[in-house]
Structures are given as C-alpha cells and as structure tokens.
Design a protein around this motif. Structure first.
Motif, short mmCIF file in Angstrom:
data_model
loop_
_atom_site.label_atom_id
_atom_site.label_comp_id
_atom_site.label_asym_id
_atom_site.label_seq_id
_atom_site.Cartn_x
_atom_site.Cartn_y
_atom_site.Cartn_z
N LYS A 228 28.06 -63.38 -38.22
CA LYS A 228 28.97 -63.72 -39.32
C LYS A 228 30.18 -62.80 -39.33
O LYS A 228 31.32 -63.26 -39.51
N LEU A 229 29.96 -61.50 -39.14
CA LEU A 229 31.08 -60.56 -39.14
C LEU A 229 32.02 -60.83 -37.97
O LEU A 229 33.25 -60.77 -38.13
N GLU A 230 31.47 -61.11 -36.80
CA GLU A 230 32.32 -61.38 -35.65
C GLU A 230 33.14 -62.66 -35.85
O GLU A 230 34.32 -62.72 -35.49
N SER A 231 32.50 -63.69 -36.42
CA SER A 231 33.21 -64.93 -36.67
C SER A 231 34.35 -64.73 -37.68
O SER A 231 35.48 -65.23 -37.48
N LEU A 232 34.06 -63.98 -38.75
CA LEU A 232 35.11 -63.71 -39.74
C LEU A 232 36.24 -62.86 -39.16
O LEU A 232 37.42 -63.06 -39.48
N ALA A 233 35.89 -61.91 -38.29
CA ALA A 233 36.92 -61.06 -37.68
C ALA A 233 37.83 -61.88 -36.76
O ALA A 233 39.05 -61.69 -36.74
N ILE A 234 37.25 -62.80 -36.00
CA ILE A 234 38.06 -63.66 -35.13
C ILE A 234 38.99 -64.54 -35.96
O ILE A 234 40.17 -64.71 -35.63
N SER A 235 38.48 -65.08 -37.05
CA SER A 235 39.31 -65.92 -37.91
C SER A 235 40.39 -65.10 -38.61
O SER A 235 41.53 -65.57 -38.78
N ALA A 236 40.05 -63.87 -39.01
CA ALA A 236 41.02 -63.04 -39.74
C ALA A 236 42.21 -62.67 -38.86
O ALA A 236 43.32 -62.45 -39.37
N LYS A 237 42.02 -62.58 -37.54
CA LYS A 237 43.12 -62.22 -36.64
C LYS A 237 44.21 -63.29 -36.63
O LYS A 237 45.35 -63.01 -36.27
#
Length: 513
Positions: free
Chosen positions: A250-259
């Motif tokens: 979940k954190l990795e997915s959110l970080a990719i989207s936040a970029k």
C-alpha cells in the motif's frame, strides 16, 4: 420480517462503511459526475454528429482511467494517452502499408501486424523495469487491434484513428478535471496519514502487550488452538499492528501515485521525497515484527511464573513506556512536519534499557532450572531496588542471602504450621509437600506431581532433571520476552535515523526540544 431485517442490516453496514472513510462517498460521486458529463456528448445532437459512435470511447476512458487518488489518475492517464498515441501511429502506418501492398495481401499484413504487436506488447510489459507501465502496453494492444480492424472494414483507417484519439482525449480531460477540482483525494496526503497511523499502531500495540503480560496472572489463558486463529477481541491494537506488517504494498503504491501529483496542500515544493516514506515504513515494519513476537510470547503455551514477572515489573514497564513514547513522538513529528531532537527521549530509553539488562544479568539465577520458587505466587521473588547501588555487586552473595532467607522462611512456616513435638521425619514430609505444591504452580506442563509419582513409582533420579528442565523452560519465557523488548529498542535507533533523513529531505520545520 426476515427480508426487511436483512435489508436493514445491509443498509446499516453500508452506512458504517461509508462513515468509516468519507472519501469513499466522494470518489463514487466524482465518478458518477464524470461519466454524466461525458454522456452529454451523446445525449446532445451536435457533438454526436461530429464524433459519431466513436464518442463511446470517452465513456470507456473515464470508466477505466478514473482512479481513487489524483496521482493514480494522472499515472493511468499518462499510460492511457501514451499507449493510445503509439497505437494510433502504428495503426496508421501499418494501414497505409497494407493499402499500398494490394487488396490480396492487405489482410495478411494486418493479421501479421496484430500478431507481432500482441506478442511484443505482452512480452515487454513483463520486463521488470517496465512493470509500472503495464497498463500502457495493454492500451497499445487493444487500441491498435480495434483501430486497425475497424479501419480495414470502414475503408478509412486514418479518420477512424483520429476520431477515436479525439474521443479518448476528451474522456481523459474530463476525468482529470473532475478528479482534481471536485473533492480531490491526494495520494501524498493518504501516504502521509498512513505512515503516521502506523507509528501510533506500533506504539499502542507495544504498551498493550507489555501491560497484559505484566498484569496477567495466568488464571485465564485461552486454549492454544484458539490463539492460532489470531482472534484476540480484547487486544484491538494487536490487529492494527498486524495490519502495519501488510502495509508495504500500500505504501509503495501510494508513493508511486504521489510522484505524479503537482505540489498541493502542505507539500508545496517539487520533487517531494515520497520514496523516503517507503523507507521509513520499511524500518518501522522491522520494529513491528518485534512487537508481534512479543505478542507471541504473551499468548504462548509456556508461560513464566507470575511472581517471576513481577520481579522485573518496574524495569520492563519503564523500558516499554519510554520506547512507546519515542515511537509516538516520531510519528507526531512526521504528522506535524517538524524536525525535533530526540536526545532526552533517547537518553531515558537507553537508561531504562540498561537497567533492564543489568537486572536480568544480576538476577539470571532466577531464570535457571536450579532455582526453586517460593510458594507465594502473588509476590515478587526478590526486591531489585538495591541491585543498582554504586557499590560493587556480587550475584553470589545475593543468591546466598536468598537461599538463607528462603530456608529461614520455610523453617518459620514449619514451626508455625507443624504441631509441637513433630518428629524430624514429619517435618521433612512437610517440606516435601511444599516443594510439590511449588512445582504444581510454577512448572510446565501443569501436571500434578502425584501423577508422575504414580506412574514412575516415585520421583526417580532420572525424572528430577526432566522436571527441572521444564521449570527452567518456563522461566526462560521471561528472558525471551525481555530480549525481544531490548531488540525492539535497538531497532529504534535505525528508526530515528530514517525519520531524521526524511525530515531533512522533506525540509520539515526545525524545532529544538
């Protein structure tokens, strides 16, 4: 009545689900609004006459491209736009080549091109470095196939490709516009909150576990078969900490989207270090592993005697309290986006941990199988207040004092309880009875000593070491618990470093403590 009651229960469950996170309702509202706006292009005659039936691609684009967060929508929109553009260019080029080759070879060239595009796109989306663009390769595949086949039947592939690209662009523009302007849900904000909640979950779970371990007298232990199901209704923080262990994806997915998101809210500068949030989350998960291991000792079949746990109560409680306070303070700093020094908290934490280590080292004889605990299971075995004096300490002296005090206590009990004029043999039998009672209370497995005596015909010399080993194993459960707690404290140093690195790269406001 049953259908009505089941329908009412379902409505209440839907209400609770929506109330738990209001963004879910906002997201559903935005998707409906975006689809409605695109549908106006079909409902009104003017745009329908211009774009024709290809306008349906706008509705498909909104339905496929609209994601929960703004960043995910931008990410998917980029893949959708790039894939559609490449597919359109390839379709136009191949269609022109097929038209010039003649009527007979035209379907053959189109068929071979469809095979090659399908094979190459499917292979490339499996390439490790291209996995984030997997959706783009799928768009290339089905967009190319639909354009090239429909263009072949309609006789004008260039016009077909351009109309569909226009429709896709309209749908993508509407999806992005609605997602950004109407109740925007930012992936960066979601990532920020998720990480802060993980810090609080780990701290609360640690305090909850240590509190139950020190207060548990062993009288109401669940069956081991039930603990395997991880169902502890009286430990809500345990489940929250367990969910932290599964938050990596979940954190990795959110970080990719936040970029993909532009500066917004509290995150005003470009190139915000979202990847550092993932690194901090990884270090925090290593700390959560230790907390889950502590819960495993709490619910294990082999338990240390209650009075033995009380002996180290103050040291364990102090170390756990300071550790939880530090974790919660780190989470608060991230939530407030400020950078503060943790010198005082680290000193208190390291000091309490050293006191716990010294207590375990100085009183390690309590954790060996050669030690016979006293009868009273509700009182600590010995006082530790004098253990940290400035004078030199010799554990053998305390052991001698404890043995002498235990002998004196047993002799006093014998004199008080045994009738006057009791022969020495009866006095020895009384000591043997107290010894058996102590073994019933503090040995594992909890089996009556008399049962062993009936089977073996008395406690043989071969059986005594086995019972002492079982007692020592139960006592070592406490050593396991304290070692896991000390390991948790050791990992907090890495967590402090990771949070400090995040605060530097994210340019948190500096505040001294």
């Amino acid at each position: 009545m049953r259908p009505f009651s089941s329908c009412k229960a379902w409505l209440w469950s839907v209400w609770d689900f929506a109330k738990e996170d209001s963004n879910r309702v906002k997201f559903a509202f935005k998707v409906g609004l975006a689809v409605l706006l695109v549908s106006f292009l079909i409902l009104f005659r003017a745009p329908f006459h211009i774009l024709g039936t290809n306008i349906i691609w706008s509705i498909l684009t909104v339905a496929i491209m609209f994601e929960y967060t703004v960043g995910a929508t931008f990410n998917r929109g980029f893949n959708r736009a790039l894939g559609s553009m490449l597919a359109g260019i390839l379709a136009i080029a191949v269609a022109q080549l097929a038209l010039q080759s003649g009527r007979v070879s035209e379907p053959i060239i189109i068929g071979i091109s469809i095979f090659l595009i399908g094979a190459i796109a499917s292979f490339m989306k499996l390439w490790p470095s291209l996995v984030p663009y997997e959706y783009g390769f799928r768009v290339i595949l089905f967009t190319y196939c639909l354009i090239i086949v429909s263009g072949y039947r309609m006789g004008n592939p260039i016009r077909t490709a351009m109309d569909r690209l226009y429709s896709i662009a309209i749908g993508g523009f509407v999806a992005v516009l609605v997602n950004v302007l109407v109740f925007p849900i930012w992936a960066g904000e979601q990532l920020h909150k998720e990480l802060v909640n993980s810090f609080n979950s780990v701290a609360d779970s640690l305090e909850e576990c240590v509190k139950k371990y020190l207060e548990d007298d062993g009288l109401d232990h669940p069956e081991f078969s039930k603990t395997l199901m991880d169902e502890f209704p009286d430990e809500p923080n345990y489940r929250r900490c367990k969910s932290t262990l599964n938050s990596s994806a979940k954190l990795e997915s959110l970080a990719i989207s936040a970029k993909w998101e532009p500066p917004h809210g509290r995150f005003q500068h470009f190139f915000y270090p979202w990847s550092e949030y993932v690194k901090v989350g990884a270090v925090l998960r290593y700390c959560a592993y230790e907390v889950m291991a502590l819960h495993g000792v709490l619910h294990s079949e082999i338990q240390a005697p209650y009075n033995l746990r009380l002996t180290f109560h103050s040291e364990i409680h102090e170390a756990a309290t300071h550790a939880a306070k530090l974790v919660r303070s780190l989470g608060k700093d991230i939530g407030d986006m400020k950078r503060s020094l943790k010198t005082s908290l680290l000193k208190k934490l390291h000091g309490s941990t050293e006191r716990l280590q010294r207590a375990i080292d100085m009183h390690s004889y309590l954790l060996t199988s050669n030690f016979d605990p006293p009868d009273n299971s509700s009182e600590p075995l010995t006082k530790l207040s004098h253990a940290f004096s400035t004078t030199l300490y010799d554990p053998s002296n305390l052991l001698t004092e404890f043995d002498s005090s235990g002998t004196e206590k047993n002799s006093n009990q014998t004199n008080q309880n045994a009738p006057s004029g009791t022969p020495p043999q009866q006095t020895e039998s009384y000591h043997e009875m107290m010894r058996k009672q102590s073994r019933r209370l503090h040995s594992w497995p909890s089996r009556e000593v008399e049962a062993f005596e009936e089977e073996e015909g008395g406690l043989s010399m071969e059986f005594l070491p086995r019972m002492r080993a079982l007692e020592g194993t139960a006592a070592l459960s406490l050593a396991n618990f304290t070692s896991l707690l000390i390991e948790f404290v050791a990992r907090l140093d890495h967590l402090v470093e990771a949070v400090d690195e995040l605060s530097k790269m994210a340019k948190f406001k500096h505040e001294g403590v």
